[in-house]
Design a protein around this motif. Sequence first.
Motif, PDB file in Angstrom:
ATOM      1  N   GLY A 132       5.145  -9.279  23.786  1.00 28.60           N
ATOM      2  CA  GLY A 132       5.496  -9.633  22.421  1.00 28.60           C
ATOM      3  C   GLY A 132       4.426 -10.355  21.643  1.00 28.60           C
ATOM      4  N   HIS A 133       3.243 -10.529  22.230  1.00 27.57           N
ATOM      5  CA  HIS A 133       2.185 -11.274  21.558  1.00 27.57           C
ATOM      6  C   HIS A 133       1.206 -10.379  20.791  1.00 27.57           C
ATOM      7  N   HIS A 134       1.342  -9.061  20.921  1.00 25.18           N
ATOM      8  CA  HIS A 134       0.431  -8.137  20.258  1.00 25.18           C
ATOM      9  C   HIS A 134       1.225  -7.063  19.521  1.00 25.18           C
ATOM     10  N   LEU A 135       0.764  -6.740  18.331  1.00 26.52           N
ATOM     11  CA  LEU A 135       1.341  -5.651  17.546  1.00 26.52           C
ATOM     12  C   LEU A 135       0.240  -4.641  17.253  1.00 26.52           C
ATOM     13  N   PHE A 136       0.376  -3.450  17.828  1.00 25.07           N
ATOM     14  CA  PHE A 136      -0.570  -2.363  17.605  1.00 25.07           C
ATOM     15  C   PHE A 136      -0.041  -1.459  16.488  1.00 25.07           C
ATOM     16  N   PHE A 137      -0.943  -0.881  15.717  1.00 22.32           N
ATOM     17  CA  PHE A 137      -0.533   0.074  14.681  1.00 22.32           C
ATOM     18  C   PHE A 137      -1.741   0.878  14.223  1.00 22.32           C
ATOM     19  N   GLY A 138      -1.488   1.893  13.414  1.00 14.13           N
ATOM     20  CA  GLY A 138      -2.552   2.700  12.839  1.00 14.13           C
ATOM     21  C   GLY A 138      -2.684   2.414  11.357  1.00 14.13           C
ATOM     22  N   SER A 139      -3.905   2.487  10.844  1.00 12.05           N
ATOM     23  CA  SER A 139      -4.146   2.276   9.417  1.00 12.05           C
ATOM     24  C   SER A 139      -5.327   3.118   8.964  1.00 12.05           C
ATOM     25  N   ASP A 140      -5.258   3.563   7.692  1.00  7.72           N
ATOM     26  CA  ASP A 140      -6.388   4.299   7.126  1.00  7.72           C
ATOM     27  C   ASP A 140      -7.216   3.427   6.193  1.00  7.72           C
ATOM     28  N   GLY A 196      19.833  -6.952  10.369  1.00  6.37           N
ATOM     29  CA  GLY A 196      19.744  -7.594   9.068  1.00  6.37           C
ATOM     30  C   GLY A 196      18.828  -6.836   8.124  1.00  6.37           C
ATOM     31  N   PRO A 197      18.765  -7.280   6.869  1.00 11.00           N
ATOM     32  CA  PRO A 197      17.907  -6.617   5.874  1.00 11.00           C
ATOM     33  C   PRO A 197      16.449  -6.611   6.320  1.00 11.00           C
ATOM     34  N   PRO A 198      15.776  -5.477   6.271  1.00 13.93           N
ATOM     35  CA  PRO A 198      14.361  -5.425   6.662  1.00 13.93           C
ATOM     36  C   PRO A 198      13.506  -6.307   5.759  1.00 13.93           C
ATOM     37  N   GLN A 199      12.500  -6.916   6.363  1.00 15.79           N
ATOM     38  CA  GLN A 199      11.569  -7.755   5.620  1.00 15.79           C
ATOM     39  C   GLN A 199      10.151  -7.236   5.838  1.00 15.79           C
ATOM     40  N   ARG A 200       9.426  -7.130   4.761  1.00 15.70           N
ATOM     41  CA  ARG A 200       8.063  -6.612   4.824  1.00 15.70           C
ATOM     42  C   ARG A 200       7.142  -7.664   5.447  1.00 15.70           C
ATOM     43  N   LEU A 201       6.277  -7.236   6.378  1.00 11.93           N
ATOM     44  CA  LEU A 201       5.291  -8.145   6.935  1.00 11.93           C
ATOM     45  C   LEU A 201       4.215  -8.439   5.891  1.00 11.93           C
ATOM     46  N   SER A 251      -1.826  -3.721   4.030  1.00 12.57           N
ATOM     47  CA  SER A 251      -2.945  -3.719   3.093  1.00 12.57           C
ATOM     48  C   SER A 251      -2.648  -2.724   1.980  1.00 12.57           C
ATOM     49  N   THR A 252      -3.597  -2.512   1.099  1.00 10.20           N
ATOM     50  CA  THR A 252      -3.429  -1.529   0.038  1.00 10.20           C
ATOM     51  C   THR A 252      -3.574  -0.104   0.559  1.00 10.20           C
ATOM     52  N   SER A 253      -3.880   0.039   1.855  1.00 11.98           N
ATOM     53  CA  SER A 253      -3.919   1.351   2.501  1.00 11.98           C
ATOM     54  C   SER A 253      -2.574   1.611   3.182  1.00 11.98           C
ATOM     55  N   ASN A 254      -2.520   2.565   4.098  1.00  7.54           N
ATOM     56  CA  ASN A 254      -1.311   2.879   4.856  1.00  7.54           C
ATOM     57  C   ASN A 254      -1.337   2.198   6.215  1.00  7.54           C
ATOM     58  N   GLU A 255      -0.252   1.521   6.563  1.00  4.87           N
ATOM     59  CA  GLU A 255      -0.064   0.965   7.905  1.00  4.87           C
ATOM     60  C   GLU A 255       1.152   1.639   8.522  1.00  4.87           C
ATOM     61  N   GLN A 256       0.965   2.243   9.705  1.00  2.36           N
ATOM     62  CA  GLN A 256       2.006   3.086  10.277  1.00  2.36           C
ATOM     63  C   GLN A 256       2.127   2.887  11.796  1.00  2.36           C
ATOM     64  N   GLY A 257       3.290   3.284  12.304  1.00  6.67           N
ATOM     65  CA  GLY A 257       3.486   3.367  13.750  1.00  6.67           C
ATOM     66  C   GLY A 257       3.318   2.071  14.497  1.00  6.67           C
ATOM     67  N   PRO A 258       4.006   0.980  14.110  1.00  2.00           N
ATOM     68  CA  PRO A 258       3.860  -0.279  14.841  1.00  2.00           C
ATOM     69  C   PRO A 258       4.427  -0.176  16.254  1.00  2.00           C
ATOM     70  N   ARG A 259       3.813  -0.877  17.184  1.00  3.17           N
ATOM     71  CA  ARG A 259       4.326  -0.910  18.548  1.00  3.17           C
ATOM     72  C   ARG A 259       3.972  -2.252  19.189  1.00  3.17           C
ATOM     73  N   GLY A 314       0.833  -1.197   0.000  1.00  2.77           N
ATOM     74  CA  GLY A 314       0.000   0.000   0.000  1.00  2.77           C
ATOM     75  C   GLY A 314       0.863   1.239   0.000  1.00  2.77           C
ATOM     76  N   GLY A 315       0.366   2.310   0.637  1.00  4.64           N
ATOM     77  CA  GLY A 315       1.172   3.522   0.708  1.00  4.64           C
ATOM     78  C   GLY A 315       2.372   3.316   1.606  1.00  4.64           C
ATOM     79  N   ALA A 316       2.132   3.096   2.904  1.00  5.52           N
ATOM     80  CA  ALA A 316       3.182   2.783   3.872  1.00  5.52           C
ATOM     81  C   ALA A 316       2.977   1.352   4.358  1.00  5.52           C
ATOM     82  N   ASP A 317       4.069   0.600   4.440  1.00 10.23           N
ATOM     83  CA  ASP A 317       4.019  -0.777   4.915  1.00 10.23           C
ATOM     84  C   ASP A 317       4.891  -0.940   6.153  1.00 10.23           C
ATOM     85  N   ILE A 318       4.579  -1.961   6.953  1.00  5.47           N
ATOM     86  CA  ILE A 318       5.346  -2.267   8.156  1.00  5.47           C
ATOM     87  C   ILE A 318       6.368  -3.362   7.854  1.00  5.47           C
ATOM     88  N   PHE A 319       7.595  -3.139   8.328  1.00  4.88           N
ATOM     89  CA  PHE A 319       8.723  -4.049   8.122  1.00  4.88           C
ATOM     90  C   PHE A 319       9.286  -4.483   9.472  1.00  4.88           C
TER      91      PHE A 319
END
Length: 294
Positions: A89-97, A65-70, A76-84, A48-53
């Motif tokens: 370690g069992h949950h990944l929070f982020f923002g998406s439009d 090591g080399p970043p790998q795209r999740l 998605s085909t939208s923007n995924e940003q700000g992972p935390r 999408g616009g922004a992806d999480i790696f």
Amino acid sequence: MSFANSEWSAPVNLGPPVNTPFIEQATSISKDGLSLYFHCGNCPGNIGGADIFVSQRATLADPWGPPQRLGLNINSTSNEQGPRLSRDGHHLFFGSDRPGFGGFDLYVSRRRDKRDDFGWGPAVNLGGAINTSVDEATPDPFEDDATGARVLYYGFGPIGSGAVDIYVSALQPDGTYGPGVPVVALNSASLDRQPAIRKDGLEIFFTSDRGGTVGNLDLWVATRATTTDAWSTPVNLGSVVNSTLIDARPALSFDGTTLYFQSTRPGAVGCISVTGPCVFDLWVTTRSKLKGST
């Protein structure tokens, strides 16, 4: 808990292969320090616009090591940003439009194996109590060992405006997050966003362009004596850490001694300007625990 520290060091660019001539932003470091999550706004091949790696290393002494795209469970085909990452370690929070309640909503993905950086399940919208018709972004989860409460700090307000404040939402008994409320002690009439709270809940870093900034956006910090006390008046991290350009989206290591952030300062990978601004790269600054701290 005693947590006395030295001053922050001069920031260092993470360098390649993590940083590239493209836009790297918004880190999250795993509890063991071996996985670094971030998003890239315009990397070739983005879904999408922004992806999480994620970038990995075998030990703390090894290079990243080399970043790998999740995969498609996160991006998605939208923007995924700000992972935390959550502390466990069992949950990944982020923002998406992606389609939801507003422009940007908060999402969470879950995994069984905290060591499997590619085992994330399908992302789930956090719901209409915390998400609104306005933008919610840059989530940061906190688990209070003293009270057992679980809360989510985040930025609330129209992205791209100066009207963003830091909010906090509590996890309810039914597993949903309740309506967010502003963290008054941290907010100002300026832009305040992108919180990063220390594991004990007694120190919080965030981004602001309030009066007293060194540059366009700076990193600030506030503290408190206990998790039931109000936050202190925020303090600018100063000119050793902050530059005359943009310094933003802090992420703190589990032991509290390493601070990752994004910056447009000179020294970015692929940027030949000696004064900036450059594209966003990821930077890191460190401090040491002083003798007698725990």
